[in-house]
Design a protein around this motif. Structure first.
Motif, short mmCIF file in Angstrom:
data_model
loop_
_atom_site.label_atom_id
_atom_site.label_comp_id
_atom_site.label_asym_id
_atom_site.label_seq_id
_atom_site.Cartn_x
_atom_site.Cartn_y
_atom_site.Cartn_z
N UNK A 277 0.70 -1.17 -0.22
CA UNK A 277 0.09 -0.13 0.07
C UNK A 277 0.94 1.23 -0.15
N UNK A 278 0.31 2.24 -0.61
CA UNK A 278 0.88 3.50 -0.57
C UNK A 278 1.04 4.19 0.93
N UNK B 121 -7.49 5.03 5.31
CA UNK B 121 -7.52 4.39 4.04
C UNK B 121 -8.87 3.30 4.39
N UNK C 163 -8.90 -14.02 -0.68
CA UNK C 163 -9.18 -13.14 -1.55
C UNK C 163 -8.56 -11.71 -1.31
N UNK C 164 -8.25 -11.62 -0.02
CA UNK C 164 -7.43 -10.23 0.11
C UNK C 164 -6.07 -10.48 -0.16
N UNK D 201 -12.44 9.87 4.98
CA UNK D 201 -11.70 10.33 3.97
C UNK D 201 -11.93 9.50 2.63
N UNK D 202 -12.75 8.71 2.85
CA UNK D 202 -12.98 7.56 1.71
C UNK D 202 -13.19 8.12 0.35
N UNK E 121 -14.47 -8.05 -2.67
CA UNK E 121 -13.36 -8.16 -1.62
C UNK E 121 -11.89 -8.25 -2.62
N UNK E 122 -12.09 -8.77 -3.53
CA UNK E 122 -10.72 -8.99 -4.44
C UNK E 122 -10.57 -7.40 -4.94
N UNK F 260 -11.62 -4.35 -3.55
CA UNK F 260 -11.20 -3.48 -2.52
C UNK F 260 -9.81 -3.70 -2.05
N UNK F 261 -9.39 -5.03 -2.00
CA UNK F 261 -8.13 -5.12 -1.58
C UNK F 261 -7.13 -4.46 -2.76
N UNK G 201 -7.00 -0.64 -1.81
CA UNK G 201 -6.23 -0.53 -0.40
C UNK G 201 -4.82 -0.59 -0.87
N UNK G 202 -4.50 -1.67 -1.65
CA UNK G 202 -2.83 -1.90 -1.79
C UNK G 202 -2.50 -0.70 -2.91
N UNK G 203 -3.07 -0.11 -3.60
CA UNK G 203 -2.67 1.11 -4.21
C UNK G 203 -2.85 2.38 -3.49
N UNK G 204 -3.35 2.06 -2.40
CA UNK G 204 -3.23 3.39 -1.32
C UNK G 204 -4.50 3.99 -1.59
N UNK G 205 -5.59 3.76 -2.15
CA UNK G 205 -6.89 4.36 -2.48
C UNK G 205 -7.70 3.99 -1.32
N UNK G 206 -8.37 5.17 -0.73
CA UNK G 206 -9.09 4.86 0.50
C UNK G 206 -10.60 4.43 0.09
N UNK G 207 -10.93 3.37 0.49
CA UNK G 207 -12.01 2.50 0.09
C UNK G 207 -12.74 1.88 1.11
N UNK G 208 -14.17 1.84 0.91
CA UNK G 208 -15.18 1.36 1.63
C UNK G 208 -16.02 0.37 0.86
N UNK H 85 -7.05 6.92 -9.88
CA UNK H 85 -5.87 7.61 -9.38
C UNK H 85 -5.73 8.90 -10.26
#
Lengths: 507, 507
Positions: free
Chosen positions: A2-3, A87, A313-314, B410-411, B427-428, B430-431, B434-441, B501
């Motif tokens: 993650x960033x 995040x 999945x995560x 801040x989502x 789930x796949x 959103x992960x 998150x891994x790209x640093x994007x704020x997600x819900x 992004x």
């Protein structure tokens, strides 16, 4: 990976490359704290001052000041943790440092000796909080009748433990908690909590790690089928919780000799407690002749199976280990429990992979909020706590062994002069820089020497110097010097701010 | 105007435009605190719960929880204050919440009734800190034998004052201090402290403000030439300090009736206390037949004159007012003292400009560190404290009257589906975000309704929705929806992160 959210990635990468080297020893060594050194010196060599012969200067046992060097590390770590919480959509919350004594002890009878009480000075009886979740968060939800909330909280907590500072344990320390309260479909928020721990531990680049997972219902079911009397569940659970610090032999001894468990029952527990693995271990336990007879344990196993599906999945399943020895001492957990440990990378001499202790932990607690609610309404919760103090200790130790200097200020530009009587010019100039949002310093001297000024920049890591003198003033220019290269360029006075901003954005 | 440092300028501007409207009344009104409302409700309407009939849920008097809405405002204000401190080259410091009781009371005898003591549970006698400068900073300097340091500290302090919450006074509150310790040429650091106050108050856009300046030596000199007996300096100083809350008539009454000052002496003080102005007032006081006879006062006037010269170079002289009534109650000041007040902008009906109270203050204290040093070594200091609680109250009040909603998360992106059985895909997805640093819900439901998901985004202010369903999966795309415009575009599954992004950096 993650960033790093709020933190400029480069800044953190630079800090880490300065600080983070694989530690050379397996245990976490003493934390550097120059205050305590100072304290020792002052209290032993103290020459009584005439006016206050008995005045000894020190800070309370088990506490410490955080020096600017320590604050830099702490701030970067906390920024990264909080940006991960954000995040994931968490809201911030803050609660008072103290609560009514009865609110705290209602929930913590067992360990109330650890609680700092305030003196009765008239009015309410108060105590300092000892965590951020059990009392403040659960109390906040119940008091405001909130049925769901995803929140994080960062703050100090206090516990009157014997201060064995060598192990990085303090009586005042910082906690970082993230919790999801609310009635949701099973294991989705639980899986997110584990994802968050992975993101934070990966982001901090502390080395390889593993998250042990178990379920309180499996622990209880295991105790039941092994023949532990229900009255001893808690005590035996507490013993089992020591398995990461003690050998099974010693834990078994404690269970039998101190807690009065029969040796056969202890041995049955021992068999389970040595089991750890992935999804296949869950399947194996479903087939276990004893455990499969226990309804609670089966519920726990079913949830864990679903959890592992979500973790796959995560993309983090390989970081998670189902570990039947994981018990988590705290009473309030009702479902999934977890604990992250750093794994020591094997050293060149071929030492074994070693455990440097827990750096994050948490679990599901579905009954806690109801205990604060006058009507006993339930609010299911799951959460985690990042062991930031342990993480600070590790990073501080690596700093020490690396002998690299950490910048404690962020100053970008220093305003200097080679001549006397240029204070007024420097003041005008520095105000311009501040007004443009540029971080700037100058010496608080009327006529400092140029060498002193340049040394200051080198010592504190300031990258640029703006130099103004007679010649420059005459020509309407300013000299801009790079401290690293020692190169100087002349810049038109009126272009100064723009030029500096350009260079700062490039560097 | 200075840039806002760490805070993205647009974010703050957006928040301010939402929140900041000129207040409609002159005084600072009650602070919104839904916790206290809840407390009142719970304690009065409490239906005793079967298992804990006497359990009342509340928080200590004079304290409050900070809700997520309050935390957003607090965080933005603190970020701006701290980024200004860093712009001026300050280092961070943290000290324990409690100190040894004797360390605290050594310095604060007069008001020790305000100090929270900890209960004697064996070991040291401890008390909660009541400020960040007097004890922690001065104690830190003395203990570590530091001769110079520019530091800031942000933290909670505690005072057992009668909790008149209506005025925004709490028993637990946050302080933000900046101090410069060290022996330097006169008035350079002092001028920087005033510059910092200006930058912070301008940056926070709280409206017009003024910084009153005086010098403790001028105060003492004035008392001396007016005929106040030296034994009464402190008491009379404390009375004069009330001039911003009370009329001269009432202050005079207190001086004469309660503190035993002769009416003529009081009247002489009254003449001075009504003087305020700029450099010309300093010149006038130099010529004052009585004051010019006092050596101390002349020193103070000389320093103030130099100070005003530097303030002019900093471009802030018009914000500063030499005010002979300014006394600052605290004992430890030895030189320049200052206090910033917000000026109410005249309303359309033509009301007078009104004072809404002090929002920053400070001064020079050259003797304090020596009191903590066993050998009595002096370390001259000058500093300031930002009244962040007062500022929070003002901003919160403006929020309330504006009725605008503040985002508490801040989502950036919500992951939704219109169909059943898409949990795994969500789930796949959103992960990946998150891994790209994007704020997600996403919702923690197996099969949420699309409308519920879209409503959630509208209610919480999430700008983008990613939608995955059967059709999209078949085509290898994802729908990206803007919540504001309700427009949807199809994006190749593999380009999703890059597309998001891009949009986030544009918005």
């Amino acid at each position: 990976m993650p960033q790093l959210g709020l933190l400029p990635r480069r800044t953190w990468a630079a800090l880490l490359s300065q600080l983070l080297r694989p530690p050379h020893s397996a245990c976490i060594p003493a934390v550097g704290c120059h205050s305590q050194v100072a304290e020792a010196v002052l209290t032993s060599h103290l020459k009584p001052h005439q006016e206050k012969p008995n005045f000894i200067i020190k800070i309370p046992k088990g506490t410490r000041d955080l020096s600017p060097e320590q604050m830099v590390v702490r701030e970067k770590i906390l920024d990264m943790v909080v940006s991960c919480f954000k995040r994931h959509g968490a809201k911030g919350l803050d609660t008072p440092a103290f609560e009514l004594k009865e609110t705290l002890t209602e929930k913590y009878e067992e360990n109330s000796g650890l609680i700092y009480d305030l003196k009765d000075q008239g009015g309410e009886l108060l105590s300092l909080r000892y965590d951020l979740t059990e009392v403040p968060f659960a109390r906040y939800l119940a008091m405001n009748k909130l049925k769901k909330m995803k929140r994080y909280q960062v703050g100090k907590v206090w516990r009157r433990e014997s201060p064995t500072i060598v192990q990085g344990r303090y009586r005042e320390f910082c906690q970082c908690d993230f919790d999801i309260a609310g009635q949701f479909d099973p294991m989705i928020p639980d899986a997110e909590c584990l994802k968050i721990i992975c993101e934070i531990l990966s982001g901090l680049q502390l080395g390889d790690f593993l998250i042990k997972v178990n379920d309180r219902r499996i622990v209880d079911g295991m105790f039941a089928v092994c023949g532990v009397p229900e009255s001893k569940f808690r005590a035996i659970c507490a013993s089992m919780d020591k398995l990461d610090k003690m050998s099974w032999r010693d834990v078994r001894h404690e269970m039998v000799a101190k807690k009065g468990l029969s040796p056969e029952v202890a041995d049955r527990i021992g068999e389970y407690a040595q089991c750890h693995g992935g999804v296949s271990l869950i399947e194996q336990m479903f087939q276990d002749p004893r455990l499969s007879q226990n309804k609670q344990a089966l519920e726990g196993l079913g949830d864990l199976k679903l959890l592992f599906e979500y973790l796959t999945l995560f993309g983090i399943a390989e970081k998670i280990c189902f570990d039947l020895s994981l018990a988590r001492g705290l009473d309030y957990y009702t479902g999934v429990i977890y604990e992250a440990v750093l794994l020591q990378t094997p050293t060149q001499t071929g030492e074994e992979t070693l455990n440097v202790g827990s750096v994050a932990a948490g679990g599901r607690y579905d009954e806690l909020v109801a205990m604060f609610d006058p009507k006993g309404h339930k609010v299911p919760c799951v959460g985690l706590s990042i062991g930031v103090e342990r993480i600070f200790s590790i990073v501080e130790q690596r700093m020490k062994t690396s002998f690299k200097k950490v910048r404690t200020t962020e100053t970008q530009v220093f305003v200097a002069t080679p001549q006397k009587n240029f204070l007024r010019e420097r003041l005008k100039l520095i105000a311009e820089l501040w007004n443009a949002g540029i971080k700037a310093e100058m010496l608080y001297k009327n006529n400092p020497k140029l060498l002193t000024q340049l040394h200051y920049c080198e010592n504190t890591g300031i990258p640029f110097v703006v130099i103004i003198g007679e010649q420059e003033q005459k020509e309407g220019v300013i000299k801009l010097r790079s401290v690293a290269s020692r190169k100087e360029v002349a810049i038109k006075r009126e272009n100064l701010v723009a030029e500096i901003q350009k260079r700062l954005s490039e560097s």
